[in-house]
Design a protein around this motif. Structure first.
Motif, PDB file in Angstrom:
ATOM      1  N   LEU A 167       0.821  -1.214   0.000  1.00  0.00           N
ATOM      2  CA  LEU A 167       0.000   0.000   0.000  1.00  0.00           C
ATOM      3  C   LEU A 167       0.854   1.263   0.000  1.00  0.00           C
ATOM      4  O   LEU A 167       0.489   2.247  -0.656  1.00  0.00           O
ATOM      5  CB  LEU A 167      -0.961  -0.005   1.187  1.00  0.00           C
ATOM      6  CG  LEU A 167      -2.165  -0.943   1.030  1.00  0.00           C
ATOM      7  CD1 LEU A 167      -2.957  -1.036   2.332  1.00  0.00           C
ATOM      8  CD2 LEU A 167      -3.056  -0.492  -0.118  1.00  0.00           C
ATOM      9  N   ILE A 168       1.974   1.239   0.702  1.00  0.00           N
ATOM     10  CA  ILE A 168       2.869   2.398   0.639  1.00  0.00           C
ATOM     11  C   ILE A 168       3.344   2.583  -0.799  1.00  0.00           C
ATOM     12  O   ILE A 168       3.331   3.698  -1.330  1.00  0.00           O
ATOM     13  CB  ILE A 168       4.057   2.251   1.610  1.00  0.00           C
ATOM     14  CG1 ILE A 168       3.574   2.297   3.071  1.00  0.00           C
ATOM     15  CG2 ILE A 168       5.091   3.360   1.358  1.00  0.00           C
ATOM     16  CD1 ILE A 168       4.651   1.959   4.093  1.00  0.00           C
ATOM     17  N   SER A 169       3.738   1.499  -1.455  1.00  0.00           N
ATOM     18  CA  SER A 169       4.181   1.576  -2.856  1.00  0.00           C
ATOM     19  C   SER A 169       3.075   2.120  -3.751  1.00  0.00           C
ATOM     20  O   SER A 169       3.325   2.976  -4.613  1.00  0.00           O
ATOM     21  CB  SER A 169       4.598   0.196  -3.370  1.00  0.00           C
ATOM     22  OG  SER A 169       5.734  -0.270  -2.707  1.00  0.00           O
ATOM     23  N   HIS A 170       1.866   1.638  -3.536  1.00  0.00           N
ATOM     24  CA  HIS A 170       0.733   2.061  -4.360  1.00  0.00           C
ATOM     25  C   HIS A 170       0.527   3.574  -4.271  1.00  0.00           C
ATOM     26  O   HIS A 170       0.424   4.255  -5.293  1.00  0.00           O
ATOM     27  CB  HIS A 170      -0.529   1.316  -3.925  1.00  0.00           C
ATOM     28  CG  HIS A 170      -1.771   1.770  -4.607  1.00  0.00           C
ATOM     29  ND1 HIS A 170      -2.020   1.508  -5.942  1.00  0.00           N
ATOM     30  CD2 HIS A 170      -2.822   2.479  -4.153  1.00  0.00           C
ATOM     31  CE1 HIS A 170      -3.183   2.049  -6.274  1.00  0.00           C
ATOM     32  NE2 HIS A 170      -3.697   2.640  -5.204  1.00  0.00           N
ATOM     33  N   VAL A 198       1.408  12.646  -4.831  1.00  0.00           N
ATOM     34  CA  VAL A 198       1.953  12.452  -3.483  1.00  0.00           C
ATOM     35  C   VAL A 198       3.445  12.755  -3.496  1.00  0.00           C
ATOM     36  O   VAL A 198       3.946  13.546  -2.684  1.00  0.00           O
ATOM     37  CB  VAL A 198       1.681  11.021  -2.969  1.00  0.00           C
ATOM     38  CG1 VAL A 198       2.415  10.761  -1.663  1.00  0.00           C
ATOM     39  CG2 VAL A 198       0.177  10.791  -2.803  1.00  0.00           C
ATOM     40  N   ALA A 199       4.165  12.135  -4.408  1.00  0.00           N
ATOM     41  CA  ALA A 199       5.630  12.269  -4.455  1.00  0.00           C
ATOM     42  C   ALA A 199       6.068  13.725  -4.599  1.00  0.00           C
ATOM     43  O   ALA A 199       7.010  14.169  -3.930  1.00  0.00           O
ATOM     44  CB  ALA A 199       6.194  11.430  -5.596  1.00  0.00           C
ATOM     45  N   ARG A 200       5.392  14.504  -5.434  1.00  0.00           N
ATOM     46  CA  ARG A 200       5.789  15.892  -5.697  1.00  0.00           C
ATOM     47  C   ARG A 200       5.649  16.800  -4.479  1.00  0.00           C
ATOM     48  O   ARG A 200       6.234  17.877  -4.458  1.00  0.00           O
ATOM     49  CB  ARG A 200       4.979  16.472  -6.856  1.00  0.00           C
ATOM     50  CG  ARG A 200       5.371  15.925  -8.205  1.00  0.00           C
ATOM     51  CD  ARG A 200       4.548  16.531  -9.330  1.00  0.00           C
ATOM     52  NE  ARG A 200       4.616  17.986  -9.383  1.00  0.00           N
ATOM     53  CZ  ARG A 200       5.605  18.673  -9.942  1.00  0.00           C
ATOM     54  NH1 ARG A 200       6.623  18.037 -10.488  1.00  0.00           N
ATOM     55  NH2 ARG A 200       5.579  19.993  -9.968  1.00  0.00           N
ATOM     56  N   LEU A 214       8.825   5.889  -8.831  1.00  0.00           N
ATOM     57  CA  LEU A 214       9.354   5.238  -7.629  1.00  0.00           C
ATOM     58  C   LEU A 214      10.278   4.094  -8.040  1.00  0.00           C
ATOM     59  O   LEU A 214       9.858   3.175  -8.742  1.00  0.00           O
ATOM     60  CB  LEU A 214       8.177   4.703  -6.810  1.00  0.00           C
ATOM     61  CG  LEU A 214       8.394   4.331  -5.368  1.00  0.00           C
ATOM     62  CD1 LEU A 214       8.890   5.524  -4.554  1.00  0.00           C
ATOM     63  CD2 LEU A 214       7.103   3.803  -4.757  1.00  0.00           C
ATOM     64  N   PRO A 215      11.551   4.143  -7.660  1.00  0.00           N
ATOM     65  CA  PRO A 215      12.481   3.085  -8.080  1.00  0.00           C
ATOM     66  C   PRO A 215      12.225   1.768  -7.341  1.00  0.00           C
ATOM     67  O   PRO A 215      11.754   1.774  -6.200  1.00  0.00           O
ATOM     68  CB  PRO A 215      13.854   3.637  -7.723  1.00  0.00           C
ATOM     69  CG  PRO A 215      13.645   4.832  -6.889  1.00  0.00           C
ATOM     70  CD  PRO A 215      12.205   5.209  -6.922  1.00  0.00           C
ATOM     71  N   GLU A 255      -6.635   0.149   5.572  1.00  0.00           N
ATOM     72  CA  GLU A 255      -5.522  -0.190   6.459  1.00  0.00           C
ATOM     73  C   GLU A 255      -4.421   0.861   6.432  1.00  0.00           C
ATOM     74  O   GLU A 255      -3.722   1.047   7.414  1.00  0.00           O
ATOM     75  CB  GLU A 255      -4.949  -1.549   6.064  1.00  0.00           C
ATOM     76  CG  GLU A 255      -3.885  -2.053   6.998  1.00  0.00           C
ATOM     77  CD  GLU A 255      -3.418  -3.450   6.660  1.00  0.00           C
ATOM     78  OE1 GLU A 255      -2.533  -3.936   7.378  1.00  0.00           O
ATOM     79  OE2 GLU A 255      -3.919  -4.053   5.689  1.00  0.00           O
ATOM     80  N   LEU A 256      -4.264   1.557   5.317  1.00  0.00           N
ATOM     81  CA  LEU A 256      -3.250   2.579   5.209  1.00  0.00           C
ATOM     82  C   LEU A 256      -3.844   3.777   4.476  1.00  0.00           C
ATOM     83  O   LEU A 256      -4.213   3.675   3.316  1.00  0.00           O
ATOM     84  CB  LEU A 256      -2.027   2.060   4.455  1.00  0.00           C
ATOM     85  CG  LEU A 256      -0.805   2.976   4.501  1.00  0.00           C
ATOM     86  CD1 LEU A 256       0.476   2.172   4.597  1.00  0.00           C
ATOM     87  CD2 LEU A 256      -0.750   3.905   3.311  1.00  0.00           C
TER      88      LEU A 256
END
Length: 178
Positions: free
Chosen positions: A29-32, A39-41, A50-51, A83-84
């Motif tokens: 879920l964190i990866s998703h 989110v990343a920006r 995301l590598p 859950e996340l």
């Protein structure tokens, strides 16, 4: 994981969620959510794209006993939710201070979740800090409102490097005395 680790990073409870330590099962879920460019920006440290292995390394750091940052998952399962829903953390600084960082997954934006999670973290003050700091990119006024809503005071302008943007970005810096 030792029992000491669980004692050192408490589970914090709110009405509609808990803040709990990160666990390996959160990786998917964190990866998703972290792979979402929106989110990343708005973070300094999440790359986009995301590598491979980045989230595994993040989870390992968050679970390490010698970590420099305590990271909690915003977990909505107590009310039948996801859950996340996001991540919030405290990075240790000198002089009994820490820096707050957080992100909320896009499906939960504009729900008050970030403000509620930050208010719980500040109110619990799990690291027994005298002061918490935070900074937000100036093109993210929603995160600035979260901070001011939770009692953080504006300190000034600065700049931080954003890995996802591959650029230095203007920020607003805030603090909260505890």
């Amino acid at each position: 994981m030792s029992l000491d680790y669980l004692v050192a990073q408490p589970v914090l409870e709110a009405e509609r969620f808990i803040l709990r330590p990160v666990r390996k099962s959160d990786t998917g879920l964190i990866s998703h959510y972290a792979s979402d460019e929106r989110v990343a920006r708005m973070t300094t440290s999440i790359a986009h794209p995301l590598p491979p292995g980045a989230v595994d390394a993040f989870v390992a750091r968050a679970m390490a006993e010698d970590r420099s940052e305590d990271v909690w998952v915003i977990d909505g399962t107590r009310e039948g939710g996801a859950e996340l829903k996001g991540i919030i953390g405290l990075k240790r600084m000198d002089r009994n201070q820490s820096e707050v960082g957080y992100w909320v997954a896009p499906p939960f934006w504009n729900t008050g979740l970030a403000s509620d999670a930050l208010q719980l973290l500040v109110g619990s003050n799990p690291l027994k800090n005298d002061t918490m700091f935070a900074s937000v990119f100036q093109d993210n006024p929603a995160s600035a409102r979260v901070l001011t809503h939770c009692g953080f005071k504006y300190l000034g302008d600065a700049e931080s490097f954003s890995v996802a943007r591959d650029a230095t970005v203007p920020t607003w810096t805030y603090s909260r005395k505890l």
